[in-house]
Design a protein around this motif. Sequence first.
Motif, PDB file in Angstrom:
ATOM      1  N   PHE A 234       0.861  -1.184   0.000  1.00 55.76           N
ATOM      2  CA  PHE A 234       0.000   0.000   0.000  1.00 55.76           C
ATOM      3  C   PHE A 234       0.895   1.232   0.000  1.00 55.76           C
ATOM      4  O   PHE A 234       1.918   1.253   0.686  1.00 55.76           O
ATOM      5  N   THR A 235       0.513   2.251  -0.759  1.00 52.01           N
ATOM      6  CA  THR A 235       1.171   3.538  -0.611  1.00 52.01           C
ATOM      7  C   THR A 235       0.379   4.315   0.432  1.00 52.01           C
ATOM      8  O   THR A 235      -0.839   4.454   0.335  1.00 52.01           O
ATOM      9  N   VAL A 236       1.103   4.767   1.445  1.00 49.97           N
ATOM     10  CA  VAL A 236       0.500   5.430   2.597  1.00 49.97           C
ATOM     11  C   VAL A 236       0.861   6.913   2.520  1.00 49.97           C
ATOM     12  O   VAL A 236       1.991   7.250   2.162  1.00 49.97           O
ATOM     13  N   THR A 237      -0.095   7.789   2.836  1.00 53.50           N
ATOM     14  CA  THR A 237       0.229   9.213   2.857  1.00 53.50           C
ATOM     15  C   THR A 237      -0.207   9.834   4.173  1.00 53.50           C
ATOM     16  O   THR A 237      -1.350   9.641   4.602  1.00 53.50           O
ATOM     17  N   LEU A 238       0.718  10.541   4.785  1.00 54.77           N
ATOM     18  CA  LEU A 238       0.417  11.294   6.000  1.00 54.77           C
ATOM     19  C   LEU A 238       0.178  12.745   5.621  1.00 54.77           C
ATOM     20  O   LEU A 238       1.030  13.364   4.975  1.00 54.77           O
ATOM     21  N   PHE A 239      -0.989  13.289   5.998  1.00 59.37           N
ATOM     22  CA  PHE A 239      -1.297  14.702   5.806  1.00 59.37           C
ATOM     23  C   PHE A 239      -1.266  15.377   7.172  1.00 59.37           C
ATOM     24  O   PHE A 239      -2.013  14.966   8.074  1.00 59.37           O
ATOM     25  N   LEU A 240      -0.428  16.385   7.324  1.00 56.57           N
ATOM     26  CA  LEU A 240      -0.142  16.937   8.653  1.00 56.57           C
ATOM     27  C   LEU A 240       0.266  18.405   8.511  1.00 56.57           C
ATOM     28  O   LEU A 240       0.884  18.794   7.512  1.00 56.57           O
ATOM     29  N   SER A 241      -0.067  19.189   9.530  1.00 60.11           N
ATOM     30  CA  SER A 241       0.332  20.603   9.514  1.00 60.11           C
ATOM     31  C   SER A 241       1.847  20.731   9.554  1.00 60.11           C
ATOM     32  O   SER A 241       2.542  19.919  10.159  1.00 60.11           O
TER      33      SER A 241
END
Lengths: 465, 465
Positions: A234-241
Amino acid sequence: MHKQQNILIIGAGLCGSLLALRLGQRGYNVTVYEMRPDLRKTDISAGRSINLAFSDRGNKAMKLVGIEDKVKSLCIPMNGRMLHDREGNTFLSNYSGRDHEYINSISRGELNGLLLTEAEKHDNVTIHFNKKCKSVDFEKTTALFQDYETKDEFIEDADTIIATDGAGSALRKSYYLGKKFLFSFSQDYLTHGYKELSILPTETGDYKTYKNALHIWPRGDFMVIALPNLDGSFTVTLFLSYDEGEYNFNNLTTPERVTEFFQKEFPDALELMPNLVEDFFENPTAPLGTVKCSPWHYKGNTLLMGDSAHAIVPFYGQGMNASFEDVVEFDAVLDKHDGDWETIFSEYEKTRKKDTDAIADLAIDNFHEMKDHVGQALFQEKRKIEMALEKEFPDDYASKYSLVTFNEHIGYREAMLRGRAQDKAILNMLADGIISTATPIKTILDKVKSETEAILEDDRIAGLH
Amino acid sequence: MHKQQNILIIGAGLCGSLLALRLGQRGYNVTVYEMRPDLRKTDISAGRSINLAFSDRGNKAMKLVGIEDKVKSLCIPMNGRMLHDREGNTFLSNYSGRDHEYINSISRGELNGLLLTEAEKHDNVTIHFNKKCKSVDFEKTTALFQDYETKDEFIEDADTIIATDGAGSALRKSYYLGKKFLFSFSQDYLTHGYKELSILPTETGDYKTYKNALHIWPRGDFMVIALPNLDGSFTVTLFLSYDEGEYNFNNLTTPERVTEFFQKEFPDALELMPNLVEDFFENPTAPLGTVKCSPWHYKGNTLLMGDSAHAIVPFYGQGMNASFEDVVEFDAVLDKHDGDWETIFSEYEKTRKKDTDAIADLAIDNFHEMKDHVGQALFQEKRKIEMALEKEFPDDYASKYSLVTFNEHIGYREAMLRGRAQDKAILNMLADGIISTATPIKTILDKVKSETEAILEDDRIAGLH
């Protein structure tokens, strides 16, 4: 006569290679220059999304060029969002109440490679790699390139130039810096950035978690998502400030803090990612921006298309689909005005821009919905009701998500206006106790329909939209 | 301690000269560089608006620096809009149902001159003219200037730099080109431009038409307005599309066509303007643009203020007032955090930007309202009802226009949200026959108030705003 026209395409990404294929099919002399090496021969995925959401609007374009079946073999269906809470409990929320409606995970590289190969089957299409466009003289219809290997600069002339060179477009920059006409332009960054991580396959090559979903770990101010790849990963993406909240990209500077963050917020994901720390510090943190501009064209000389004209944030899974739909819309205008580039470009922008503006705004909406609303009770109730409506009345009801994603016969703007009005109707009727999940479904349908019409009419009378 | 801090202000227009005055009053060492000559000694009005609308938010700033009375002597009250139809019939539509609420026409040059003179009364304020800022090094807190007379370039160092250098700001350009941080930025042009014309005084120096109004000739797709000057003249502005419609700036190329256009659309104005053709071909056609950006500041080193941070179109008469209010807001933040520039700049932007974004959007709304809606029956009925509400219940009701213009204790954003909801409530109740001009006024007040609250609550539940 026009068949001998020379078209120069800048950029052989997803949009440029599809455009080259279609214009090749139409018989134009097409020359494409791409700054990167040929991705069919090199691994150059670093820093770009490895997989993407592919859905009906994109598929409409694949049908147009006759490669629907080849693309299908690259797709992994995702039937819904698999929500993960802090305790590791999961809940599958389907994208539609109609079984045949789902989105797909697809490899950017594989799809781009297929489009290049299909385009090159046409003798009238030539693609050059490692040639970076530095600027475009839109008065003279020429472009300046630099060869990455020899460093030589050269100028290419054409009858018309179409730039599909992405969010950092050289043609758009030439429009902006040229100051020859009033150029409206915006670049808007979210305060959040993103970083790609990965869940690797099991030792036997299997998927470590449910394959046919887009996984989401919504946490209010930030989130993680994961999309499946054909190889079991799986390609995982973290979205974060970048700089707000207890944990942010600026203060996640040590392996200990990164692990602590995931342990606290995403424990079930962490278990699947022994490679987390390595990925985290190897992969870049990238910004999330929206680009809008106008005009897209200069006379009949030059045109912006795809991300170069309208880059959007990834939260509706529509970036690639919108760019593919650009080609379909452009092709339809070509049918009407073939040979008259100025009219083609002008009419294309007039019909298309309202829709790309809308998907840009919808993608921002969905950023908040995905990281925050999907975890709220009222929004979850709305979602349940919409699933029931779509299941019970498949021909009579489509949610905003369905209108945007699975109803390619209407434009994004129409989908946005109707979809937002429906959302507002359902949320308010739920909050006011006018409907509940216990209300007979036919009653709900009637109430939602009439309330939606009333909302749209109120806005129209007030001169909104 | 901070009193010895050196503040460099770039630009001595309306915002910069007011800021210099206020910071001078606070005891800072203030140096101002202005690219133009000293307007108290030269006539340099060409190409800029000669008169402007001055109202309560601007006056709040004049009170802060103690020159309210001096400014008042420059003002010509305008109690309402005087609408002119094609047949030359006129109709006065007051700005408020409260007699003490009106806006003023004021000379840009006179007001700017007054502010400069007041600022220079402080020994700690120095103003240099004919020095153009070329760029700002926001890491080093230095600015590069060129002397217009000697052509010499020189660098100025300061503890902090505030750019009030207008829509074409050099600091904003340095932010954009520097690419040292994510800089969100937009420039949006209307398809209309504007051109200034004039109605000269009578031979005896009197006003040729009613003095105490903002005159409007609304024509749907274009319009003419006129504001009075102290010398008996009016400054007239034509707002017209560059290239659409039967008459537009691109095709008004001969004296005959210009006269024909005015004869057909603005016959009563033409009668007052024997000098029309001369003005038309002597004065430039200028674009109408909106600029937004973020961040405004870089650390505690540099800050954008006034038009450099938020240029807006002129249709709400709030451009100058918003820039003056910037100084009031900034001054309040200084009270809280004096000495800590980074905190001051960051908090100032956080509290202020939502409001300058709102007035930018309101100004676009009013473009359509002025050229189009003011001529429509439904909008005229709404206006009548609002005047009656304000007259009857002066403490209980304020229209959107009043909230924006005369209610300086609330921010533009709050004024926008409440004002738009009220407009929507009244227009829809009128269209649905729930209220009419014959309904008892107290009943209308109650219905408008409860419907407005319902609209705001519906939006809140739907997650809008």
